[in-house]
Design a protein around this motif. Structure first.
Motif, PDB file in Angstrom:
ATOM      1  N   LEU A   1      54.414  24.650  46.888  1.00 17.01           N
ATOM      2  CA  LEU A   1      53.808  25.904  46.447  1.00 17.01           C
ATOM      3  C   LEU A   1      52.782  25.626  45.363  1.00 17.01           C
ATOM      4  CD1 LEU A   1      56.997  28.179  46.201  1.00 17.01           C
ATOM      5  CD2 LEU A   1      55.603  27.618  48.201  1.00 17.01           C
ATOM      6  N   THR A   2      51.559  26.156  45.561  1.00 19.40           N
ATOM      7  CA  THR A   2      50.472  25.937  44.616  1.00 19.40           C
ATOM      8  C   THR A   2      49.952  27.274  44.100  1.00 19.40           C
ATOM      9  OG1 THR A   2      49.818  23.929  45.808  1.00 19.40           O
ATOM     10  CG2 THR A   2      48.201  24.891  44.282  1.00 19.40           C
ATOM     11  N   GLY A   3      50.026  27.482  42.787  1.00 12.36           N
ATOM     12  CA  GLY A   3      49.501  28.708  42.196  1.00 12.36           C
ATOM     13  C   GLY A   3      50.363  29.917  42.513  1.00 12.36           C
ATOM     14  N   HIS A   4      49.738  31.077  42.442  1.00 15.34           N
ATOM     15  CA  HIS A   4      50.452  32.344  42.633  1.00 15.34           C
ATOM     16  C   HIS A   4      49.562  33.294  43.416  1.00 15.34           C
ATOM     17  CE1 HIS A   4      54.053  34.546  41.141  1.00 15.34           C
ATOM     18  NE2 HIS A   4      53.339  35.593  41.514  1.00 15.34           N
ATOM     19  N   ALA A   5      50.168  34.094  44.286  1.00 14.78           N
ATOM     20  CA  ALA A   5      49.417  35.072  45.087  1.00 14.78           C
ATOM     21  C   ALA A   5      50.111  36.429  45.020  1.00 14.78           C
ATOM     22  CB  ALA A   5      49.304  34.609  46.537  1.00 14.78           C
ATOM     23  N   VAL A   6      49.311  37.480  44.953  1.00 16.95           N
ATOM     24  CA  VAL A   6      49.830  38.852  44.899  1.00 16.95           C
ATOM     25  C   VAL A   6      49.053  39.706  45.892  1.00 16.95           C
ATOM     26  CG1 VAL A   6      50.468  40.800  43.421  1.00 16.95           C
ATOM     27  CG2 VAL A   6      50.220  38.525  42.423  1.00 16.95           C
ATOM     28  N   GLU A   7      49.776  40.544  46.641  1.00 20.39           N
ATOM     29  CA  GLU A   7      49.168  41.420  47.644  1.00 20.39           C
ATOM     30  C   GLU A   7      49.469  42.871  47.311  1.00 20.39           C
ATOM     31  OE1 GLU A   7      49.657  40.732  52.024  1.00 20.39           O
ATOM     32  OE2 GLU A   7      50.863  42.559  51.916  1.00 20.39           O
ATOM     33  N   ALA A   8      48.464  43.746  47.503  1.00 16.93           N
ATOM     34  CA  ALA A   8      48.638  45.187  47.352  1.00 16.93           C
ATOM     35  C   ALA A   8      48.297  45.850  48.671  1.00 16.93           C
ATOM     36  CB  ALA A   8      47.745  45.733  46.239  1.00 16.93           C
TER      37      ALA A   8
ATOM     38  N   GLU B   1      34.780  41.665  47.240  1.00 15.95           N
ATOM     39  CA  GLU B   1      34.554  40.249  47.552  1.00 15.95           C
ATOM     40  C   GLU B   1      35.304  39.386  46.548  1.00 15.95           C
ATOM     41  OE1 GLU B   1      30.352  39.728  47.546  1.00 15.95           O
ATOM     42  OE2 GLU B   1      30.033  40.870  49.400  1.00 15.95           O
ATOM     43  N   GLY B   2      35.479  38.122  46.881  1.00 19.33           N
ATOM     44  CA  GLY B   2      36.140  37.196  45.975  1.00 19.33           C
ATOM     45  C   GLY B   2      37.643  37.152  46.112  1.00 19.33           C
ATOM     46  N   VAL B   3      38.214  37.998  46.968  1.00 24.75           N
ATOM     47  CA  VAL B   3      39.645  37.992  47.261  1.00 24.75           C
ATOM     48  C   VAL B   3      39.801  38.146  48.771  1.00 24.75           C
ATOM     49  CG1 VAL B   3      40.394  38.937  45.036  1.00 24.75           C
ATOM     50  CG2 VAL B   3      39.788  40.495  46.910  1.00 24.75           C
ATOM     51  N   ARG B   4      41.011  37.983  49.267  1.00 24.04           N
ATOM     52  CA  ARG B   4      41.261  38.169  50.694  1.00 24.04           C
ATOM     53  C   ARG B   4      41.521  39.648  50.967  1.00 24.04           C
ATOM     54  NH1 ARG B   4      45.672  34.947  54.526  1.00 24.04           N
ATOM     55  NH2 ARG B   4      45.850  36.532  56.158  1.00 24.04           N
TER      56      ARG B   4
ATOM     57  N   ARG C   1      45.578  39.763  37.401  1.00 24.63           N
ATOM     58  CA  ARG C   1      44.307  40.222  36.829  1.00 24.63           C
ATOM     59  C   ARG C   1      43.223  40.301  37.898  1.00 24.63           C
ATOM     60  NH1 ARG C   1      44.294  36.770  33.222  1.00 24.63           N
ATOM     61  NH2 ARG C   1      42.871  35.225  34.114  1.00 24.63           N
ATOM     62  N   ARG C   2      43.160  39.296  38.746  1.00 21.72           N
ATOM     63  CA  ARG C   2      42.134  39.275  39.796  1.00 21.72           C
ATOM     64  C   ARG C   2      42.365  40.386  40.813  1.00 21.72           C
ATOM     65  NH1 ARG C   2      41.190  34.391  43.029  1.00 21.72           N
ATOM     66  NH2 ARG C   2      39.173  35.366  43.312  1.00 21.72           N
ATOM     67  N   LEU C   3      43.626  40.644  41.141  1.00 21.57           N
ATOM     68  CA  LEU C   3      43.921  41.693  42.116  1.00 21.57           C
ATOM     69  C   LEU C   3      43.554  43.058  41.563  1.00 21.57           C
ATOM     70  CD1 LEU C   3      45.064  42.655  44.778  1.00 21.57           C
ATOM     71  CD2 LEU C   3      47.359  42.580  43.781  1.00 21.57           C
ATOM     72  N   ARG C   4      43.907  43.326  40.315  1.00 26.99           N
ATOM     73  CA  ARG C   4      43.603  44.633  39.733  1.00 26.99           C
ATOM     74  C   ARG C   4      42.090  44.844  39.644  1.00 26.99           C
ATOM     75  NH1 ARG C   4      43.006  47.423  34.807  1.00 26.99           N
ATOM     76  NH2 ARG C   4      43.999  49.480  34.929  1.00 26.99           N
ATOM     77  N   ALA C   5      41.363  43.796  39.268  1.00 26.01           N
ATOM     78  CA  ALA C   5      39.913  43.915  39.202  1.00 26.01           C
ATOM     79  C   ALA C   5      39.307  44.157  40.582  1.00 26.01           C
ATOM     80  CB  ALA C   5      39.316  42.644  38.576  1.00 26.01           C
TER      81      ALA C   5
ATOM     82  N   VAL D   1      44.525  40.799  48.678  1.00 29.24           N
ATOM     83  CA  VAL D   1      45.365  39.682  48.244  1.00 29.24           C
ATOM     84  C   VAL D   1      44.563  38.770  47.331  1.00 29.24           C
ATOM     85  CG1 VAL D   1      47.098  38.037  49.033  1.00 29.24           C
ATOM     86  CG2 VAL D   1      46.228  39.763  50.622  1.00 29.24           C
ATOM     87  N   ALA D   2      45.116  38.474  46.150  1.00 30.34           N
ATOM     88  CA  ALA D   2      44.441  37.607  45.186  1.00 30.34           C
ATOM     89  C   ALA D   2      45.305  36.388  44.900  1.00 30.34           C
ATOM     90  CB  ALA D   2      44.150  38.366  43.898  1.00 30.34           C
ATOM     91  N   HIS D   3      44.649  35.249  44.686  1.00 26.29           N
ATOM     92  CA  HIS D   3      45.334  34.003  44.354  1.00 26.29           C
ATOM     93  C   HIS D   3      44.818  33.510  43.008  1.00 26.29           C
ATOM     94  CE1 HIS D   3      46.058  29.579  44.445  1.00 26.29           C
ATOM     95  NE2 HIS D   3      47.178  29.950  45.033  1.00 26.29           N
TER      96      HIS D   3
END
Length: 638
Positions: free
Chosen positions: A329-336, A361-364, A398-402, A387-389
């Motif tokens: 597992l590398t890093g962290h990912a969050v999906e909304a 843009e910049g996220v999945r 932070r990336r997902l909320r933005a 989805v942000a990683h």
């Protein structure tokens, strides 16, 4: 590898699978109902076949029509996505009988895990801990009542078939039990064609953690770590992440081994998910169910492992062995999950036509959205997944909320502002999660009121739209020497405008410069996305979207008078399932009058006041719109 695959699904998962097929050089065949004739997955596929009318039972749930479509187009395999026929053993057997490869587990594994009663008995025999409860086959209503008393309240009623929270009912007292059983059976019957129920002890404020597994046909079963899915509403997930902030490496390995044993116990092949309820205080975990398909939240696992789960499904189904026995597992990912729903109205489904769209843009982003898409009440209200990683959990959040703040979707009310508020919650940021968090904090997370600045922006746009080259033809209050004040009623709120000055609802005037730039409205330093649908102006900013209507004083007064008369309206677009009262009946405040169903969800409509039911305007089976009058209750004092 297959040269042609039919995707037996719709929406964002169909788009996701079609893109995976394209990446592998495999021809894709889409299927669609009349409601989806111009859908994004239809446009993206190499070929598309009509199944039937909008009703799922006559289109996406018709095994015969799906198999016929696959054979007619020369497809060699069928990918079911998730939902619809994905966990239908009969469909898997029908594919095999027709010479098609079902991209999923064997029918026997689907049957063993698809029946929650049988699944609990099977994994328990394999040594996997299960939630205490009664899991007997064919329990009657009386059996469920007796079992609940034996277990002790609160209890959770669950359909033996299906998943996704459909038909689940949390019951905290014996007084509510029989009505909950009736409602749960009805919803389960409508969603899965099976109204068998089981009952379990409800673990207060548990964590919901699931393990992703992959198994090939050569005996290899591996787990790919866990996903935390504790942030839920109505027993359905809304934000998922990988890995879980709760688990230690040792606990992850223990739960992973349990998930592998659960999969082995039924001869599993393909991608699947073993779901656990975890006591956040003790760390004790219990098997809840196994989903014998791809999960909605699979992207977070893909981002932290680097494994394309759809590609692995295809390779396993083609007979290839897994090329690995473990993952890192590398890093962290969050999906909304972005839903067509209104959190301020109890997460009731919404609908409409997409008027403007800009995905971040910049996220999945897994999505089937497009401008012009009509979102109706025929299918599940999920529209997209963002989805942000990140290297850390804090960075991913932070990336997902933005990214959600950059999401523009006008024409359909969504849960995006709610998701941004949830991601900013201090307990969520700290990883202190449980399945009851959303319910406890809902009032603080939902902003039901429109900001004054949005009302001001709508009035300024209305003013700008009336300005012409000839000052004598303007409708904005122009006078020789200066402008006069003009009052607009925006959704019933008086907004006064004079030139660049704006006063909302009698407040102090504020100077705001406004200009229309293409499809945007710039007010001061803020830029709004803008679109019109008839008399409704949609404005969007920072992930929020507001539908604003200019109204007249007489219309506002009429609405207020009607509210005092006790109207009963539909809280969502959908179908009236049950009518519990007739014209002339005496009713009490809060008495159930109707059951309305939309997007696989039931909602009970109650009497707003005590009085007499003066009229009933709908019948069972009738389609109704959002806020459509269902009946009128005349209060006793009138």
């Amino acid at each position: 590898m297959f040269d042609s695959v039919l995707v037996a699904n719709r929406g964002e998962i169909a788009v996701r699978v079609i893109r995976a097929l394209r990446g592998l050089g495999i021809r894709s065949v889409a299927v669609y109902s009349d409601a989806d004739a111009d859908a994004r997955h239809v446009r993206l596929a190499d070929e598309a076949v009509r199944l039937g009318p909008a009703a799922a039972r006559e289109s996406y749930l018709s095994i015969e029509r799906v198999v016929e479509a696959a054979l007619a187009t020369g497809a060699r395999a069928v990918h079911p996505g998730y939902g619809f026929l994905a966990e239908n053993a009969e469909f898997a057997r029908a594919c095999d009988k027709a010479g098609l490869v079902f991209i999923g587990p064997p029918a026997e594994a689907i049957e063993a895990m698809g029946d929650k009663i049988r699944a609990k008995l099977t994994v328990s025999a394999a040594g996997v801990p299960v939630v205490p409860g009664r899991t007997e086959v064919g329990m009657t209503d009386d059996d469920l009542v007796a079992a609940s008393a034996e277990i002790g309240f609160p209890v959770l009623l669950k359909p033996s078939a299906g998943g996704g929270g459909k038909g689940m009912r949390l019951v905290r007292s014996a007084d509510d039990l029989r009505e909950a059983i009736e409602s749960a059976r009805r919803e389960a019957r409508g969603s899965f064609g099976d109204d068998a129920l089981l009952v379990e002890r409800f673990v207060d404020n548990p964590r919901h953690i699931e393990i992703q597994v992959l198994a090939d046909a050569h005996g290899t079963v591996v787990h790919l770590g866990e996903r935390e899915c504790s942030l839920q509403r109505r027993h359905q997930k809304i934000i998922e992440e990988a890995p879980s902030p709760l688990l230690t490496p040792e606990r992850r390995e223990a739960m992973g081994r349990a998930a592998v044993e659960a999969a082995r116990s039924v001869g599993y092949v393909g991608a699947g998910t073993v779901e656990f309820i975890v006591d956040g205080a003790t760390g004790d975990y219990y098997f809840m169910e196994m989903n014998t398909r791809l999960q909605v939240e699979h992207p977070v696992t893909e981002l932290v492992t680097g494994v394309d789960l759809v590609e692995q499904q295809l390779r396993v189904a083609a007979g290839e062995p897994l090329g690995f026995s473990s993952v890192e597992l590398t890093g962290h990912a969050v999906e909304a999950r972005v839903y067509a729903e209104d959190p301020a109205r109890g997460f009731l489904p919404t609908g409409g036509t997409v008027l403007a769209l800009a995905e971040p843009e910049g996220v999945r982003v897994d999505s089937a959205l497009r401008v012009g898409l009509t979102v109706g009440s025929d299918y599940d209200p999920m529209l997209a997944k963002v989805v942000a990683h990140g290297a850390t959990r804090a960075e991913a959040l932070r990336r997902l909320r933005a990214a959600l703040g950059r999401f523009v979707l006008l024409g359909v009310t969504t849960n995006i502002p709610f998701l941004r508020a949830l991601l900013a919650d201090e307990d969520v940021r700290a990883g202190d999660l449980d399945t009851g968090l959303v319910e406890r904090k809902l009032d603080a997370l939902v902003a039901a009121d429109r900001p004054d600045e949005v009302l001001a922006a709508a009035a300024l746009e209305r003013q700008l739209s009336l300005r012409g080259d000839d000052p004598w033809e303007r409708g904005d209050g122009w006078r020789v020497g200066e402008h006069a004040w003009t009052t607009w009623l925006i959704d019933g709120v008086p907004v006064r405008v004079r030139g660049d000055e704006v006063s909302v609802d009698g407040g102090e005037p504020v100077r705001l410069r406004a200009a229309v730039e293409g499809s945007s409205l710039v007010v001061g330093t803020r830029r709004y996305a803008m679109a019109r649908a008839g008399d409704v102006l949609w404005l969007g900013a920072d992930g929020g979207a507001w539908a604003l209507t200019e109204t007249r004083p007489a219309e506002v007064a009429g609405t207020a008078a009607a509210a005092g008369g006790g109207p009963v309206t539909s809280p969502m677009p959908g179908t009236v399932l049950v009518v519990r009262a007739a014209a002339g009946d005496e009713v009490t405040a809060g008495q159930p009058l109707f059951v309305v169903e939309a997007m696989k969800m039931e909602h009970t409509v109650t009497a707003p006041v005590a009085g007499v039911l003066a009229e009933v305007r709908v019948r069972a089976g009738q389609q109704v719109a959002l806020d459509e009058p269902l009946a009128v209750v005349v209060p006793h004092e009138e």
